[in-house]
Design a protein around this motif. Structure first.
Motif, PDB file in Angstrom:
ATOM      1  N   GLY A  80       0.888  -1.183   0.228  1.00  0.00           N
ATOM      2  CA  GLY A  80      -0.041   0.175  -0.047  1.00  0.00           C
ATOM      3  C   GLY A  80       0.802   1.343  -0.007  1.00  0.00           C
ATOM      4  O   GLY A  80       0.374   2.378  -0.326  1.00  0.00           O
ATOM      5  N   ASP A  81       2.086   1.177   0.355  1.00  0.00           N
ATOM      6  CA  ASP A  81       3.030   2.250   0.377  1.00  0.00           C
ATOM      7  C   ASP A  81       3.260   2.797  -1.008  1.00  0.00           C
ATOM      8  O   ASP A  81       3.143   1.972  -2.114  1.00  0.00           O
ATOM      9  N   GLU A  82       3.639   3.868  -1.318  1.00  0.00           N
ATOM     10  CA  GLU A  82       3.880   4.564  -2.634  1.00  0.00           C
ATOM     11  C   GLU A  82       5.401   4.684  -2.942  1.00  0.00           C
ATOM     12  O   GLU A  82       6.250   5.082  -2.049  1.00  0.00           O
ATOM     13  N   VAL A  83       5.693   4.444  -3.902  1.00  0.00           N
ATOM     14  CA  VAL A  83       7.002   4.608  -4.609  1.00  0.00           C
ATOM     15  C   VAL A  83       7.037   5.247  -5.787  1.00  0.00           C
ATOM     16  O   VAL A  83       6.226   5.094  -6.839  1.00  0.00           O
ATOM     17  N   ILE A  84       7.950   6.340  -5.948  1.00  0.00           N
ATOM     18  CA  ILE A  84       8.091   7.115  -6.921  1.00  0.00           C
ATOM     19  C   ILE A  84       9.220   6.558  -7.790  1.00  0.00           C
ATOM     20  O   ILE A  84      10.165   6.160  -7.553  1.00  0.00           O
ATOM     21  N   VAL A  85       8.595   6.694  -9.160  1.00  0.00           N
ATOM     22  CA  VAL A  85       9.362   5.809 -10.310  1.00  0.00           C
ATOM     23  C   VAL A  85       9.173   6.734 -11.675  1.00  0.00           C
ATOM     24  O   VAL A  85       8.091   7.218 -11.828  1.00  0.00           O
ATOM     25  N   GLY A 101       2.647  -5.350  -4.033  1.00  0.00           N
ATOM     26  CA  GLY A 101       1.572  -4.596  -3.291  1.00  0.00           C
ATOM     27  C   GLY A 101       1.822  -3.083  -2.912  1.00  0.00           C
ATOM     28  O   GLY A 101       1.267  -2.661  -2.369  1.00  0.00           O
ATOM     29  N   LEU A 102       3.048  -2.745  -3.950  1.00  0.00           N
ATOM     30  CA  LEU A 102       3.143  -1.107  -3.734  1.00  0.00           C
ATOM     31  C   LEU A 102       2.657  -0.435  -4.876  1.00  0.00           C
ATOM     32  O   LEU A 102       2.332  -1.122  -5.793  1.00  0.00           O
ATOM     33  N   THR A 103       2.401   0.674  -4.573  1.00  0.00           N
ATOM     34  CA  THR A 103       1.725   1.362  -5.505  1.00  0.00           C
ATOM     35  C   THR A 103       2.540   2.540  -6.353  1.00  0.00           C
ATOM     36  O   THR A 103       3.335   3.338  -5.726  1.00  0.00           O
ATOM     37  N   PRO A 104       3.058   2.431  -7.614  1.00  0.00           N
ATOM     38  CA  PRO A 104       4.006   3.072  -8.170  1.00  0.00           C
ATOM     39  C   PRO A 104       3.278   4.270  -8.520  1.00  0.00           C
ATOM     40  O   PRO A 104       2.159   4.680  -8.868  1.00  0.00           O
ATOM     41  N   VAL A 105       3.916   5.335  -8.286  1.00  0.00           N
ATOM     42  CA  VAL A 105       3.713   6.879  -8.450  1.00  0.00           C
ATOM     43  C   VAL A 105       4.594   7.381  -9.647  1.00  0.00           C
ATOM     44  O   VAL A 105       5.835   7.481  -9.249  1.00  0.00           O
ATOM     45  N   LEU A 106       3.985   7.545 -11.041  1.00  0.00           N
ATOM     46  CA  LEU A 106       4.757   7.834 -12.289  1.00  0.00           C
ATOM     47  C   LEU A 106       5.296   9.152 -12.165  1.00  0.00           C
ATOM     48  O   LEU A 106       4.349  10.199 -12.218  1.00  0.00           O
ATOM     49  N   GLU A 127       2.129  11.560   2.047  1.00  0.00           N
ATOM     50  CA  GLU A 127       2.508  10.972   3.337  1.00  0.00           C
ATOM     51  C   GLU A 127       2.527   9.400   3.346  1.00  0.00           C
ATOM     52  O   GLU A 127       3.116   8.678   4.035  1.00  0.00           O
ATOM     53  N   ARG A 128       2.244   8.753   1.923  1.00  0.00           N
ATOM     54  CA  ARG A 128       2.240   7.222   1.930  1.00  0.00           C
ATOM     55  C   ARG A 128       3.973   6.909   1.213  1.00  0.00           C
ATOM     56  O   ARG A 128       4.130   5.946   1.085  1.00  0.00           O
ATOM     57  N   THR A 129       4.338   7.966   0.824  1.00  0.00           N
ATOM     58  CA  THR A 129       5.626   7.743  -0.109  1.00  0.00           C
ATOM     59  C   THR A 129       6.859   7.126   0.950  1.00  0.00           C
ATOM     60  O   THR A 129       6.965   7.796   1.988  1.00  0.00           O
ATOM     61  N   ARG A 130       7.462   6.243   0.254  1.00  0.00           N
ATOM     62  CA  ARG A 130       8.454   5.604   1.390  1.00  0.00           C
ATOM     63  C   ARG A 130       9.853   5.265   0.498  1.00  0.00           C
ATOM     64  O   ARG A 130      10.837   5.348   1.048  1.00  0.00           O
ATOM     65  N   ALA A 131       9.485   5.621  -0.841  1.00  0.00           N
ATOM     66  CA  ALA A 131      10.952   5.380  -1.554  1.00  0.00           C
ATOM     67  C   ALA A 131      10.998   6.039  -2.858  1.00  0.00           C
ATOM     68  O   ALA A 131       9.804   6.163  -3.381  1.00  0.00           O
ATOM     69  N   ILE A 132      12.186   6.241  -3.438  1.00  0.00           N
ATOM     70  CA  ILE A 132      12.129   6.633  -4.892  1.00  0.00           C
ATOM     71  C   ILE A 132      12.874   5.496  -5.466  1.00  0.00           C
ATOM     72  O   ILE A 132      13.961   4.978  -5.111  1.00  0.00           O
ATOM     73  N   LEU A 156      12.954   9.260   2.487  1.00  0.00           N
ATOM     74  CA  LEU A 156      12.544   8.189   1.651  1.00  0.00           C
ATOM     75  C   LEU A 156      14.033   7.564   1.224  1.00  0.00           C
ATOM     76  O   LEU A 156      15.036   7.660   1.318  1.00  0.00           O
ATOM     77  N   LEU A 157      13.878   5.998   1.135  1.00  0.00           N
ATOM     78  CA  LEU A 157      14.673   5.009   0.730  1.00  0.00           C
ATOM     79  C   LEU A 157      14.936   5.411  -1.100  1.00  0.00           C
ATOM     80  O   LEU A 157      13.890   5.693  -1.364  1.00  0.00           O
ATOM     81  N   ILE A 158      16.080   5.313  -1.399  1.00  0.00           N
ATOM     82  CA  ILE A 158      16.576   5.459  -2.740  1.00  0.00           C
ATOM     83  C   ILE A 158      16.906   4.032  -3.211  1.00  0.00           C
ATOM     84  O   ILE A 158      17.929   3.479  -2.722  1.00  0.00           O
ATOM     85  N   VAL A 159      16.271   3.551  -4.159  1.00  0.00           N
ATOM     86  CA  VAL A 159      16.663   2.356  -4.892  1.00  0.00           C
ATOM     87  C   VAL A 159      16.821   2.548  -6.290  1.00  0.00           C
ATOM     88  O   VAL A 159      16.210   3.218  -6.895  1.00  0.00           O
TER      89      VAL A 159
END
Ligand SMILES: *Cc1c(COP(=O)(O)O)cnc(C)c1O
Length: 379
Positions: A80-85, A101-106, A127-132, A156-159
């Motif tokens: 459910g967390d968001e990841v910026i991609v 189950g993570l949500t990509p935010v494009l 507030e749901r973003t956890r990583a880029i 945020l985590l950076i992957v």
């Protein structure tokens, strides 16, 4: 085709005796899962990427999936967390997120680098973003002070999706010198798919990181979730690296600099010789190591692209498109609401205008200049 887009046998030809020997050594060793061939490769890869841990895995997509699964197991992220991609990426970047189950935010592409537009990242944070998940597409490092600054301020985590950019470096304003892709964030995934800058003869991938907990979790998850023999801490997977692939990749890794140097020489040749009003060339940056030229992507006005590709094919030049349909337009995602994004005008335009030219070391510099001259005669 006189100028094939990519001839993998020719790419491997200069090293074929070393590769054969390395594979025969594994066959003779009797160790067909794990063992010294995998250990040696992981050690060499950690050195090349300036990290303390490299974990060999089955392929690039699994490397990405395992990183996010590990963060979930470690309690650093949750479904459910968001990841910026970036929106302009190969679909594997997105599949790795939705599989967990993570949500990509494009976020749309920067029209000059074709990578994520780092000026647009901040406005995608919630507030749901956890990583880029940054993707070094086409071999160009996608990492700058703006990305780093947003990540730090929002914890945020950076992957890194480093599938296409092994050997590249990022030059970060305010930070001395340069750092290797694969060591820029908290964790990185590499692919050794045969067409990548360092390609296996089959599937292979790896995770690189300086986080020993993450490395141990990924290693366990990739081996049925075992943290020790017959003790399953996690409900894991089987995503191990094949030792034959590891052995031949160790050979090829020794030639990484030469291979990337050859790609650069071809990019310089195209840059110097291609001169056509309809053809937009990729950015040449002041730092040679910014880009390891996994692809050389030119852009045509969309209404001329098909004709350009047909003209090149008629002149015996192979091309490809990376990628004709962006992930958010793919049937598995389109209209499902599984991806969060606004309008993506740059990504949409790129998908309709990009053409990849032959750039591998199997295309000689002389051939690249002949291809460039053919392009210049496009009517
Ligand atoms: C190739 C690639 C992957 C997936 O790697 P595989 O080894 O094919 O699974 C992921 N991301 C990007 C950007 C790639 O180019």
């Amino acid at each position: 085709m006189k100028y094939p887009f990519l001839d993998l046998a020719k790419v491997n030809a200069p090293y074929i005796d070393e590769i054969r020997q390395a594979v025969v050594d594994v066959i003779d060793s009797g160790r067909y899962i794990g063992g010294p061939a995998v250990d040696a490769f992981e050690e060499a890869l950690a050195k090349v990427t300036h990290t303390s841990h490299a974990v060999g895995v089955s392929n690039g997509l699994d490397a990405l999936r395992l990183i996010f699964r590990a963060y979930i197991e470690m309690g650093r992220m949750a479904p459910g967390d968001e990841v910026i991609v970036p929106a302009n990426t190969y679909i594997a970047s997105i599949l790795a997120l939705t599989d967990n189950g993570l949500t990509p935010v494009l976020v749309d592409a920067d029209p000059s680098t074709l990578n994520i537009d780092t000026a647009l990242i901040e406005q995608a944070v919630t507030e749901r973003t956890r990583a880029i998940l940054t993707v070094h597409l086409y071999g160009r490092a996608a990492f700058d002070h703006r990305l780093l600054d947003v990540a730090r301020r929002h914890h945020l985590l950076i992957v890194e999706d480093n599938a296409q950019a092994i050997g590249a470096q990022a030059h970060i304003a305010g930070v001395n010198g340069h750092r290797a892709t694969g060591s820029l964030g908290h964790a990185a995934a590499i692919s050794f798919y045969p067409t990548k800058n360092i390609g296996a003869m089959g599937d292979a991938g790896a995770v690189t990181t300086c986080d020993s907990d993450l490395a141990a979790t990924v290693r366990a998850l990739a081996n049925y979730g075992c943290d020790r023999r017959y003790h399953n801490l996690y409900a894991g997977l089987n995503c191990r690296l094949d030792p034959m692939q590891a052995a031949l990749l160790t050979v090829k890794l020794r030639h990484l600099e030469a291979e990337n140097g050859a790609r650069f020489a071809r990019a310089v040749c195209y840059g110097n010789v291609i001169d056509h009003p309809l053809v937009t060339k990729p950015l040449m940056t002041p730092h040679v190591s910014d880009c390891v030229w996994h692809q050389y992507v030119v852009q045509l006005p969309p209404e001329h692209r098909d004709r350009f590709i047909a003209y090149l094919a008629d002149n015996s030049v192979g091309t490809d498109i990376h990628y004709p349909t962006p992930p958010h337009r793919q049937p598995c995602y389109s209209g499902t609401g599984r991806l969060i994004h606004g309008p993506l005008p740059v990504t949409e335009r790129l998908a309709a205008s990009m053409v990849s030219l032959p750039i591998s070391p199997a295309t000689t510099v002389r051939e690249a200049s002949e291809i460039a001259r053919i392009i210049n005669r496009f009517a």
